[in-house]
Design a protein around this motif. Structure first.
Motif, PDB file in Angstrom:
ATOM      1  N   TRP A 116     -36.355 -24.048  19.472  1.00 19.16           N
ATOM      2  CA  TRP A 116     -37.415 -23.788  20.438  1.00 19.16           C
ATOM      3  C   TRP A 116     -38.752 -23.553  19.729  1.00 19.16           C
ATOM      4  O   TRP A 116     -38.818 -22.859  18.724  1.00 19.16           O
ATOM      5  CB  TRP A 116     -37.077 -22.571  21.296  1.00 19.16           C
ATOM      6  CG  TRP A 116     -35.939 -22.817  22.240  1.00 19.16           C
ATOM      7  CD1 TRP A 116     -34.634 -22.479  22.049  1.00 19.16           C
ATOM      8  CD2 TRP A 116     -36.009 -23.473  23.510  1.00 19.16           C
ATOM      9  NE1 TRP A 116     -33.879 -22.883  23.124  1.00 19.16           N
ATOM     10  CE2 TRP A 116     -34.702 -23.496  24.041  1.00 19.16           C
ATOM     11  CE3 TRP A 116     -37.042 -24.044  24.254  1.00 19.16           C
ATOM     12  CZ2 TRP A 116     -34.399 -24.057  25.275  1.00 19.16           C
ATOM     13  CZ3 TRP A 116     -36.749 -24.615  25.488  1.00 19.16           C
ATOM     14  CH2 TRP A 116     -35.445 -24.618  25.990  1.00 19.16           C
ATOM     15  N   VAL A 117     -39.803 -24.146  20.291  1.00 19.50           N
ATOM     16  CA  VAL A 117     -41.157 -24.022  19.754  1.00 19.50           C
ATOM     17  C   VAL A 117     -42.058 -23.451  20.856  1.00 19.50           C
ATOM     18  O   VAL A 117     -42.045 -23.941  21.988  1.00 19.50           O
ATOM     19  CB  VAL A 117     -41.699 -25.399  19.306  1.00 19.50           C
ATOM     20  CG1 VAL A 117     -43.145 -25.286  18.834  1.00 19.50           C
ATOM     21  CG2 VAL A 117     -40.824 -25.992  18.219  1.00 19.50           C
ATOM     22  N   GLU A 118     -42.827 -22.436  20.536  1.00 16.14           N
ATOM     23  CA  GLU A 118     -43.742 -21.864  21.521  1.00 16.14           C
ATOM     24  C   GLU A 118     -44.919 -22.806  21.737  1.00 16.14           C
ATOM     25  O   GLU A 118     -45.623 -23.153  20.798  1.00 16.14           O
ATOM     26  CB  GLU A 118     -44.240 -20.506  21.051  1.00 16.14           C
ATOM     27  CG  GLU A 118     -45.074 -19.770  22.099  1.00 16.14           C
ATOM     28  CD  GLU A 118     -45.475 -18.388  21.652  1.00 16.14           C
ATOM     29  OE1 GLU A 118     -44.899 -17.396  22.156  1.00 16.14           O
ATOM     30  OE2 GLU A 118     -46.361 -18.289  20.767  1.00 16.14           O
ATOM     31  N   ILE A 119     -45.117 -23.234  22.988  1.00 22.17           N
ATOM     32  CA  ILE A 119     -46.240 -24.124  23.287  1.00 22.17           C
ATOM     33  C   ILE A 119     -47.323 -23.428  24.110  1.00 22.17           C
ATOM     34  O   ILE A 119     -48.465 -23.868  24.121  1.00 22.17           O
ATOM     35  CB  ILE A 119     -45.770 -25.418  23.990  1.00 22.17           C
ATOM     36  CG1 ILE A 119     -45.048 -25.127  25.307  1.00 22.17           C
ATOM     37  CG2 ILE A 119     -44.872 -26.232  23.053  1.00 22.17           C
ATOM     38  CD1 ILE A 119     -44.670 -26.382  26.084  1.00 22.17           C
ATOM     39  N   VAL A 120     -46.956 -22.360  24.798  1.00 24.26           N
ATOM     40  CA  VAL A 120     -47.932 -21.488  25.464  1.00 24.26           C
ATOM     41  C   VAL A 120     -47.595 -20.065  25.045  1.00 24.26           C
ATOM     42  O   VAL A 120     -46.522 -19.556  25.384  1.00 24.26           O
ATOM     43  CB  VAL A 120     -47.886 -21.615  26.997  1.00 24.26           C
ATOM     44  CG1 VAL A 120     -48.854 -20.613  27.637  1.00 24.26           C
ATOM     45  CG2 VAL A 120     -48.233 -23.035  27.443  1.00 24.26           C
ATOM     46  N   PRO A 121     -48.450 -19.399  24.277  1.00 22.74           N
ATOM     47  CA  PRO A 121     -48.157 -18.024  23.848  1.00 22.74           C
ATOM     48  C   PRO A 121     -48.151 -17.077  25.040  1.00 22.74           C
ATOM     49  O   PRO A 121     -48.674 -17.401  26.117  1.00 22.74           O
ATOM     50  CB  PRO A 121     -49.291 -17.704  22.882  1.00 22.74           C
ATOM     51  CG  PRO A 121     -50.413 -18.597  23.294  1.00 22.74           C
ATOM     52  CD  PRO A 121     -49.768 -19.869  23.795  1.00 22.74           C
ATOM     53  N   GLU A 122     -47.563 -15.918  24.845  1.00 19.57           N
ATOM     54  CA  GLU A 122     -47.538 -14.929  25.920  1.00 19.57           C
ATOM     55  C   GLU A 122     -48.973 -14.638  26.370  1.00 19.57           C
ATOM     56  O   GLU A 122     -49.815 -14.215  25.577  1.00 19.57           O
ATOM     57  CB  GLU A 122     -46.854 -13.654  25.423  1.00 19.57           C
ATOM     58  CG  GLU A 122     -46.617 -12.632  26.507  1.00 19.57           C
ATOM     59  CD  GLU A 122     -45.775 -11.463  26.038  1.00 19.57           C
ATOM     60  OE1 GLU A 122     -45.956 -10.344  26.583  1.00 19.57           O
ATOM     61  OE2 GLU A 122     -44.948 -11.656  25.126  1.00 19.57           O
ATOM     62  N   SER A 123     -49.222 -14.881  27.654  1.00 24.95           N
ATOM     63  CA  SER A 123     -50.596 -14.846  28.185  1.00 24.95           C
ATOM     64  C   SER A 123     -50.635 -14.077  29.490  1.00 24.95           C
ATOM     65  O   SER A 123     -49.662 -14.069  30.258  1.00 24.95           O
ATOM     66  CB  SER A 123     -51.096 -16.283  28.432  1.00 24.95           C
ATOM     67  OG  SER A 123     -51.025 -17.053  27.247  1.00 24.95           O
ATOM     68  N   PRO A 124     -51.774 -13.429  29.799  1.00 25.87           N
ATOM     69  CA  PRO A 124     -51.878 -12.670  31.051  1.00 25.87           C
ATOM     70  C   PRO A 124     -51.960 -13.590  32.260  1.00 25.87           C
ATOM     71  O   PRO A 124     -52.509 -14.703  32.191  1.00 25.87           O
ATOM     72  CB  PRO A 124     -53.176 -11.879  30.867  1.00 25.87           C
ATOM     73  CG  PRO A 124     -53.969 -12.669  29.883  1.00 25.87           C
ATOM     74  CD  PRO A 124     -52.975 -13.303  28.956  1.00 25.87           C
ATOM     75  N   LEU A 125     -51.401 -13.140  33.372  1.00 23.17           N
ATOM     76  CA  LEU A 125     -51.446 -13.874  34.638  1.00 23.17           C
ATOM     77  C   LEU A 125     -52.111 -13.014  35.706  1.00 23.17           C
ATOM     78  O   LEU A 125     -52.104 -11.789  35.645  1.00 23.17           O
ATOM     79  CB  LEU A 125     -50.031 -14.238  35.109  1.00 23.17           C
ATOM     80  CG  LEU A 125     -49.153 -15.108  34.209  1.00 23.17           C
ATOM     81  CD1 LEU A 125     -47.818 -15.372  34.887  1.00 23.17           C
ATOM     82  CD2 LEU A 125     -49.851 -16.412  33.843  1.00 23.17           C
TER      83      LEU A 125
END
Length: 332
Positions: A116-125
């Protein structure tokens, strides 16, 4: 929204996407994440589990951890951008989310050992908001994993990108050189007032008028057209122009032209099918004698809609080499 939003949604159900697993779906089903339509909501509509949502909603976590959903892309490809949409989730959306991707061969049921590769880092919603996230990872993916922290509801996940077909499934066979799933795209068109011309290249039969390409009514004496970049250099044997469901707005006639963009400019078109009358709500099939081409132009006279365009033929040796080189470069 962003430039990448015009690219195909590789995860959408109508292109074969599937939500194959989720950590929890207590309030609303995981499958809603990839519905093709915009999220809908009817307030004060309750089922046995609570308010009904057109999205994915999990239970409130009390013991730590986070929720996730695993999506098998309908079409493998390079992801250019992701949209995480919390439409209608206002008091129950997750405060953060991330997305990972992986590429696997075949149809494995267990992806625990995948890279698995992170393509969207943990981000606020935010609540009730479509969040676009560009992706810069230049590699092929077949699956994505949506993580939300810690729990809550997400209406839709859109995974926009460039389709990259497996050349092993195309070489040596008669294939649809205009199919989106084989890597073809509409790169230019005269009009897309009612719907995207890429819809003509979708798999399966159009179920209604919205699932094809339809233009506005012309008042200037001209005609509409679309330019399709084929899956690869090839020779077309048969063209199918389908006006299914278009009973009062089908074109009066159509023509098909082709060119090899490796040796000619994009205005040096050669006729493949002369202007030919069309009928409403009909699948029209025409045998063609085609040179090697990389692009096709569909002309419709004067306007109207086309449900599907199929261009059956064979990739040339150059076409197979091009697809194989791209596949190999993106799967190393």
């Amino acid at each position: 929204m962003t430039d990448f939003a015009s690219l195909p949604d590789l995860a959408v159900r109508t292109l074969g996407g599937s939500v194959v697993a989720a950590s929890d779906e207590s309030f609303a089903e995981k499958e809603n994440l990839i519905n093709p339509w915009a999220p809908a909501f009817t307030p004060e509509t309750f089922g046995p589990k609570g308010q009904l949502y057109d999205g994915w909603e999990t239970a409130r976590r009390r013991a730590g951890g986070h929720d996730w959903a695993l999506v098998r892309l309908g079409l493998p490809g390079v992801v250019r951008g992701v949209v995480i949409d919390t439409a209608w989730f206002r008091g129950n959306y997750p405060p953060r989310a991330s997305v990972e991707g992986c590429a696997v061969n075949g149809y494995p049921a267990d992806l625990s050992g995948a890279d698995w590769v992170e393509i969207v880092p943990e981000s606020p919603l935010k609540g009730d908001t479509a969040h676009p996230f560009p992706v810069r990872t230049e590699r092929l993916f077949t699956h994505v994993r949506l993580n939300m922290f810690p729990d809550g509801g997400i209406a839709r996940l859109r995974v926009h990108g460039d389709v990259v077909p497996d050349p092993r499934l195309l070489s040596g066979l008669t294939v649809d050189l205009a199919a989106l799933e084989n890597g073809a795209r509409v790169i230019e068109c005269s009009d897309m007032f009612y719907s995207s011309p890429d819809h003509m290249l979708f798999p399966g039969l159009a179920r209604n008028q919205a699932e094809g390409w339809e233009t506005a009514r012309r008042r200037d004496g001209g005609h509409d057209w679309a330019v399709i970049r084929l899956a690869g250099p090839g020779v077309i044997r048969l063209a199918e122009i389908d006006t299914a469901n278009l009973k009062f707005n089908a074109p009066g006639a159509a023509a098909v032209q082709g060119l090899d963009a490796r040796t000619a400019a994009l205005d040096a078109w050669r006729p493949l099918l002369p202007r030919t009358d069309l009928l409403p709500d009909t699948r029209h099939r025409f045998r063609l004698v085609s040179p090697e081409v990389t692009h096709v132009r569909l002309d419709i006279h004067p306007d109207g809609g086309v449900a599907r365009l199929r261009l059956l033929g064979d990739l040339t040796s150059d076409g197979v080499r091009e697809l194989t080189a791209r596949w190999d470069a993106l799967t190393r």
